[in-house]
Scaffold this active site. Sequence first.
Site, PDB file in Angstrom:
ATOM      1  N   HIS A  19      -7.312  11.891   2.631  1.00 51.73           N
ATOM      2  CA  HIS A  19      -7.537  11.241   1.211  1.00 51.73           C
ATOM      3  C   HIS A  19      -7.562   9.504   1.645  1.00 51.73           C
ATOM      4  CE1 HIS A  19      -3.794  10.481   3.003  1.00 51.73           C
ATOM      5  NE2 HIS A  19      -3.191  11.513   2.369  1.00 51.73           N
ATOM      6  N   HIS A  22      -5.804   9.157   5.422  1.00 51.40           N
ATOM      7  CA  HIS A  22      -6.692   8.978   6.315  1.00 51.40           C
ATOM      8  C   HIS A  22      -7.479   7.977   6.629  1.00 51.40           C
ATOM      9  CE1 HIS A  22      -5.750  13.157   4.708  1.00 51.40           C
ATOM     10  NE2 HIS A  22      -4.531  13.057   5.662  1.00 51.40           N
ATOM     11  N   CYS A 127      10.897  21.389   8.737  1.00 53.16           N
ATOM     12  CA  CYS A 127       9.980  21.616   7.925  1.00 53.16           C
ATOM     13  C   CYS A 127       8.634  21.727   8.041  1.00 53.16           C
ATOM     14  CB  CYS A 127      10.612  19.608   7.840  1.00 53.16           C
ATOM     15  SG  CYS A 127       8.901  19.709   6.356  1.00 53.16           S
ATOM     16  N   CYS A 130       6.008  18.998   7.842  1.00 55.44           N
ATOM     17  CA  CYS A 130       5.928  17.961   9.351  1.00 55.44           C
ATOM     18  C   CYS A 130       5.712  18.885  10.870  1.00 55.44           C
ATOM     19  CB  CYS A 130       7.059  17.188   9.205  1.00 55.44           C
ATOM     20  SG  CYS A 130       7.561  16.260   7.613  1.00 55.44           S
ATOM     21  N   CYS A 144      13.274  17.902   3.929  1.00 57.91           N
ATOM     22  CA  CYS A 144      12.730  17.158   4.099  1.00 57.91           C
ATOM     23  C   CYS A 144      12.663  15.347   3.470  1.00 57.91           C
ATOM     24  CB  CYS A 144      11.164  17.110   4.805  1.00 57.91           C
ATOM     25  SG  CYS A 144       9.924  16.360   5.471  1.00 57.91           S
ATOM     26  N   HIS A 147       9.125  15.077   2.794  1.00 54.82           N
ATOM     27  CA  HIS A 147       7.772  15.223   2.155  1.00 54.82           C
ATOM     28  C   HIS A 147       8.926  15.876   0.596  1.00 54.82           C
ATOM     29  CE1 HIS A 147       5.480  16.459   5.370  1.00 54.82           C
ATOM     30  NE2 HIS A 147       4.355  16.957   4.325  1.00 54.82           N
ATOM     31  N   LYS A 295       4.439   8.016  -1.445  1.00 57.29           N
ATOM     32  CA  LYS A 295       3.413   7.867  -0.764  1.00 57.29           C
ATOM     33  C   LYS A 295       2.149   9.396  -1.416  1.00 57.29           C
ATOM     34  CE  LYS A 295       2.636   9.690   3.869  1.00 57.29           C
ATOM     35  NZ  LYS A 295       2.870  10.806   4.397  1.00 57.29           N
ATOM     36  N   LYS A 298      -0.045  16.452  -1.208  1.00 61.68           N
ATOM     37  CA  LYS A 298      -0.491  17.399  -1.572  1.00 61.68           C
ATOM     38  C   LYS A 298       0.544  17.541  -3.008  1.00 61.68           C
ATOM     39  CE  LYS A 298      -2.363  21.661  -1.201  1.00 61.68           C
ATOM     40  NZ  LYS A 298      -3.298  22.623   0.219  1.00 61.68           N
TER      41      LYS A 298
HETATM   42  N1  MSP Z   1      -1.528  16.224  12.872  1.00 57.47           N
HETATM   43  C1  MSP Z   1      -1.151  14.860  12.519  1.00 57.47           C
HETATM   44  C2  MSP Z   1      -1.121  14.023  13.701  1.00 57.47           C
HETATM   45  C3  MSP Z   1      -1.448  14.198  14.925  1.00 57.47           C
HETATM   46  S1  MSP Z   1      -2.117  13.598  16.156  1.00 57.47           S
HETATM   47  C4  MSP Z   1      -1.368  13.769  17.585  1.00 57.47           C
HETATM   48  C5  MSP Z   1      -0.342  14.407  11.089  1.00 57.47           C
HETATM   49  N2  MSP Z   1      -1.902  14.532  10.170  1.00 57.47           N
HETATM   50  S2  MSP Z   1      -2.001  14.147   9.043  1.00 57.47           S
HETATM   51  O1  MSP Z   1      -3.018  14.663   8.748  1.00 57.47           O
HETATM   52  O2  MSP Z   1      -0.695  14.475   8.622  1.00 57.47           O
HETATM   53  O3  MSP Z   1      -1.686  12.787   9.191  1.00 57.47           O
HETATM   54  C6  MSP Z   1      -2.602  11.511   9.662  1.00 57.47           C
HETATM   55  C7  MSP Z   1      -2.148  10.171   9.270  1.00 57.47           C
HETATM   56  O4  MSP Z   1      -2.619  10.114   8.440  1.00 57.47           O
HETATM   57  C8  MSP Z   1      -0.972  10.138  10.176  1.00 57.47           C
HETATM   58  O5  MSP Z   1      -0.771   9.011  10.358  1.00 57.47           O
HETATM   59  C9  MSP Z   1      -0.999   9.637   9.029  1.00 57.47           C
HETATM   60  O6  MSP Z   1       0.077   8.048   8.843  1.00 57.47           O
HETATM   61  C10 MSP Z   1      -1.788   8.830   8.190  1.00 57.47           C
HETATM   62  N3  MSP Z   1      -1.171   9.263   6.594  1.00 57.47           N
HETATM   63  C11 MSP Z   1      -1.607   9.773   5.439  1.00 57.47           C
HETATM   64  N4  MSP Z   1      -0.959   9.835   4.320  1.00 57.47           N
HETATM   65  C12 MSP Z   1      -1.222   8.492   4.103  1.00 57.47           C
HETATM   66  C13 MSP Z   1      -0.623   7.485   2.942  1.00 57.47           C
HETATM   67  N5  MSP Z   1      -0.537   7.451   1.897  1.00 57.47           N
HETATM   68  N6  MSP Z   1      -1.018   6.472   3.389  1.00 57.47           N
HETATM   69  C14 MSP Z   1      -1.452   5.576   4.980  1.00 57.47           C
HETATM   70  N7  MSP Z   1      -1.497   7.067   6.227  1.00 57.47           N
HETATM   71  C15 MSP Z   1      -0.845   7.939   5.671  1.00 57.47           C
HETATM   72  O7  MSP Z   1       0.697  13.521  10.979  1.00 57.47           O
END
Ligand code: MSP
Length: 507
Positions: A19, A22, A127, A130, A144, A147, A295, A298
């Site tokens: 999304h 990311h 969790c 997380c 959590c 989440h 935030k 899913k």
């Molecule tokens: N897999 C772990 C990271 C491991 S790094 C060694 C993880 N993955 S994640 O897919 O959940 O999130 C990855 C990144 O996306 C995180 O930096 C997280 O903050 C970012 N984001 C996920 N949702 C977000 C928003 N809504 N806004 C901005 N960034 C967000 O955590």
Amino acid sequence: MPRPFYVTTPIYYPNDAPHIGHAYTSVAADALARWRRMWGDDVVFLTGTDEHGTKIQRAAEAQGVTPIELVDRTSAQFRALTPLLDLTNTDFIRTTEPRHEQAVQRFLQAVYDAGSIELGTYEGLYCVACEAYYTEDELVDGRCPVHGTPVELVTEENYFFALSRFEQRLLEHYESHPEAVQPTTRRNEVLGFIRQGLTDFSMSRKSVTWGIPLPWDPSQTCYVWFDALFNYCSAIGYGSDPERFDRYWPVDYHLVGKDILRFHAVYWPAMLMAAGLEPPQCVFAHGWLLVGGEKMSKTRMNQIAPADLVADFGVDGFRYHFLRDQRFGPDGDISYEAMVTRYNADLANNFGNLANRVLNMAVRYCGGVVPEARDDGPLAAAAERAFTGLTAEMEKLDFAGGFGAVWDLIRDVNAHLEERQPWTLEKQGDAGAAAAAAVLGDCLEALRIVALLASPVIPRAAAELWHRLGLPGDPAEARLPGAAEWGGLPAGAPLEKGEPLFPRIET
Ligand code: MSP
């Protein structure tokens, strides 16, 4: 020998489609990578997917497929962000690749041999989303804090990483390297957390089969975060290519969301120290993109797919919004209307119209080529301000401020045109025409610098403008600081008018 520069995004969980949360980190890392390349750096820009652990195991079970089948499919969607968003990552790592698994096992053994991993019993509130434990008081209404889902009570005999032993070293490290966690509010948060006292954490799981086995006790798998964090080292050849590893480690920037700051700024440097490796030079934590104040997740079903916005705004429009409209640090709400307004104002009007106006006039009044004449008037100083402004802000990863300085130059060129009115001058005999050509010569030169400096954020439009100015190649290939010096546009180069660079979006 070019300076090595290493920047990473987090590796994303492929339990779900990507999304814009990311995409946000990836676009920011990309702008930084592009910027450093323009300075001649030898850039490694890493992204990838985090494919082990309970979260993935359960997602696979729910879909009736094996974990590897699931991640083979979903990891590809993250890989597809690269062409979709014009990312220039030099590598894409998956934690299920042999290069990573082998490196992690070597690292685990090194930490174990150094005496920083010991057997113990763990009971905690976990969790799954997380992949992290929480203490009672970190929960919000018993759920959590990230989440809002229920946590699980888990009891296991497993191996512990002796985090508590690194408390002092971490504090000393952050005292002597104030730049190592940014922005400052995040640094304070990290220091506060360390000062409260660190507890050892369990770094292996008996119950989780979808993970990397511990080399000294294959009945347990490595805790997913311990495995995941190491991607940053395995990708650059830890244990297999020491020369390459030494060249790029310690990393220049880990860009992460604020939710995973603690992993990157507390656990990770301690893990590295335990193996005798250097901690990251900078962990930069950005805020969240919020949709209607919440935030994206899913469970809340409020995720926005990057491709949907790219379809409406184009790649450059997408990138511009995230780098310019969102501050890289605090949380920011995303609104479609605000995106349209900003796109129309900054890209369609200010950038696009300016380029069209100047090119149209220059084609008409100057015979379709870059005129010899220059005033070297106020625009030379304005261009210099844009360059120094952008350079200073990029040091702080303030993309909004940095590209703001470039758009200030655009505003100055527009104002200069209004003031000097080449269309009026042009009608005032030979002297007038010469004056008009000089004004346009300056504006074209300023546009060259705009294209150059805007190329990390809007690479496509910048390259197109570069081409219309009769310049060879791509602004991304130009080298700073020389290319930003006033006077680089050769007289006589053929100009092209072309279609609007950013057609207006009507709502
Ligand atoms: N897999 C772990 C990271 C491991 S790094 C060694 C993880 N993955 S994640 O897919 O959940 O999130 C990855 C990144 O996306 C995180 O930096 C997280 O903050 C970012 N984001 C996920 N949702 C977000 C928003 N809504 N806004 C901005 N960034 C967000 O955590």
